[in-house]
Design a protein around this motif. Sequence first.
Motif, mmCIF file in Angstrom:
data_model
loop_
_atom_site.group_PDB
_atom_site.id
_atom_site.type_symbol
_atom_site.label_atom_id
_atom_site.label_comp_id
_atom_site.label_asym_id
_atom_site.label_seq_id
_atom_site.Cartn_x
_atom_site.Cartn_y
_atom_site.Cartn_z
ATOM 1 N N ALA A 106 -5.804 -1.828 -10.214
ATOM 2 C CA ALA A 106 -5.030 -2.825 -9.748
ATOM 3 C C ALA A 106 -3.598 -2.265 -9.928
ATOM 4 O O ALA A 106 -2.743 -2.659 -8.948
ATOM 5 C CB ALA A 106 -5.011 -3.992 -10.648
ATOM 6 N N THR A 125 -4.014 -3.242 -0.285
ATOM 7 C CA THR A 125 -2.888 -3.104 -1.437
ATOM 8 C C THR A 125 -4.099 -3.545 -2.661
ATOM 9 O O THR A 125 -5.053 -4.301 -2.394
ATOM 10 C CB THR A 125 -2.028 -4.452 -1.445
ATOM 11 N N THR A 126 -3.850 -3.074 -3.669
ATOM 12 C CA THR A 126 -4.614 -3.612 -4.999
ATOM 13 C C THR A 126 -3.877 -4.776 -5.907
ATOM 14 O O THR A 126 -2.560 -4.496 -5.485
ATOM 15 C CB THR A 126 -4.815 -2.193 -6.030
ATOM 16 N N ALA A 127 -4.298 -5.217 -6.478
ATOM 17 C CA ALA A 127 -3.661 -6.512 -7.046
ATOM 18 C C ALA A 127 -4.165 -6.827 -8.603
ATOM 19 O O ALA A 127 -5.508 -6.498 -8.711
ATOM 20 C CB ALA A 127 -3.663 -7.737 -6.100
ATOM 21 N N PHE A 165 4.366 -9.396 -4.376
ATOM 22 C CA PHE A 165 3.154 -9.726 -3.711
ATOM 23 C C PHE A 165 2.488 -10.915 -4.316
ATOM 24 O O PHE A 165 2.042 -10.760 -5.368
ATOM 25 C CB PHE A 165 2.397 -8.599 -3.306
ATOM 26 N N LEU A 200 -4.174 -13.654 -6.490
ATOM 27 C CA LEU A 200 -3.898 -12.217 -6.592
ATOM 28 C C LEU A 200 -2.248 -12.083 -6.681
ATOM 29 O O LEU A 200 -1.600 -12.887 -6.074
ATOM 30 C CB LEU A 200 -4.300 -11.605 -5.239
ATOM 31 N N ALA A 201 -1.736 -11.000 -7.391
ATOM 32 C CA ALA A 201 -0.586 -10.449 -7.545
ATOM 33 C C ALA A 201 -0.400 -8.999 -7.711
ATOM 34 O O ALA A 201 -1.085 -8.497 -8.621
ATOM 35 C CB ALA A 201 -0.056 -11.497 -8.548
ATOM 36 N N ARG A 202 0.566 -8.739 -7.088
ATOM 37 C CA ARG A 202 1.013 -7.302 -7.175
ATOM 38 C C ARG A 202 2.537 -7.206 -7.435
ATOM 39 O O ARG A 202 3.271 -7.332 -6.588
ATOM 40 C CB ARG A 202 0.795 -6.054 -6.229
ATOM 41 N N THR A 207 -5.542 -9.949 -10.877
ATOM 42 C CA THR A 207 -6.129 -11.203 -10.266
ATOM 43 C C THR A 207 -6.249 -12.363 -11.621
ATOM 44 O O THR A 207 -6.027 -12.194 -12.731
ATOM 45 C CB THR A 207 -7.628 -11.058 -10.087
#
Length: 244
Positions: A26, A43-45, A169, A163-165, A47
């Motif tokens: 992530a 996009t990776t994120a 994001f 989800l969050a980056r 969780t």
Amino acid sequence: MPLRRDGRGSDMIVSVHLGVRAARTALGRPPRPGAVPGLRFATTALTGALAAGPPAVRPGRAALLASWDDDAALDRFLAEDPLARRLAGGWQVRLRPVRVLGAWSPLPVETDPDAALTDEDGPVAVLTLGSLRLRRTVPFLRANSRAAGRAAADPSMLAAVALARPPRFVATFSIWRTVSAMSRYAYGTAHPQHRATIREHRAEPFHHEAAFVRCRPYGARGTLDGSDPMATAARDPSRPKLAG
């Protein structure tokens, strides 16, 4: 709706991959369009649970959210890419977008009218996507906690993940038994938390841009917390039989 050269609706699909023991994934560099054939966005994120209260990251779990030219492009990625192998021990699902509210420029969405959903026509997946205004972080978290807590308590929700980056994001992914069940949560009068969040966002936006994407889920693999939400939907005697 964008059309292909042959005049048919777009074959564009979205995929969501939730991997276990993949937290480093992530935080790494996402796959890049141009480097991966048929990839439009990725996009990776990190969780977390969709629930009331402060955000709680799910230890060890990572997500990949991606869009593709078609199923064949995703199939090649799953067969050949090292990232796909790192995520393979979890759960993944393919989504065909059918309706979009708002816009989120990193992921232009093409909808397919042939995949349109009626109120009781099987499960529906929902993606909410946002690029957070950092000065609105606290109000966003407060409002999102109220709406997420109500969603988590709804028996019609089959699965959900936040989800969050960081830093900007933020997203949610959820699967509901039917469109009407999802709509009762989102717009019904019995539990107004989600509608209140929408009103607050409209009055002073939480995000630079945001989108709500309704999708038809299909082609799930693996398990999420020990089960496959799509298989759960298929076994549900209270709703019509899944098409296809």
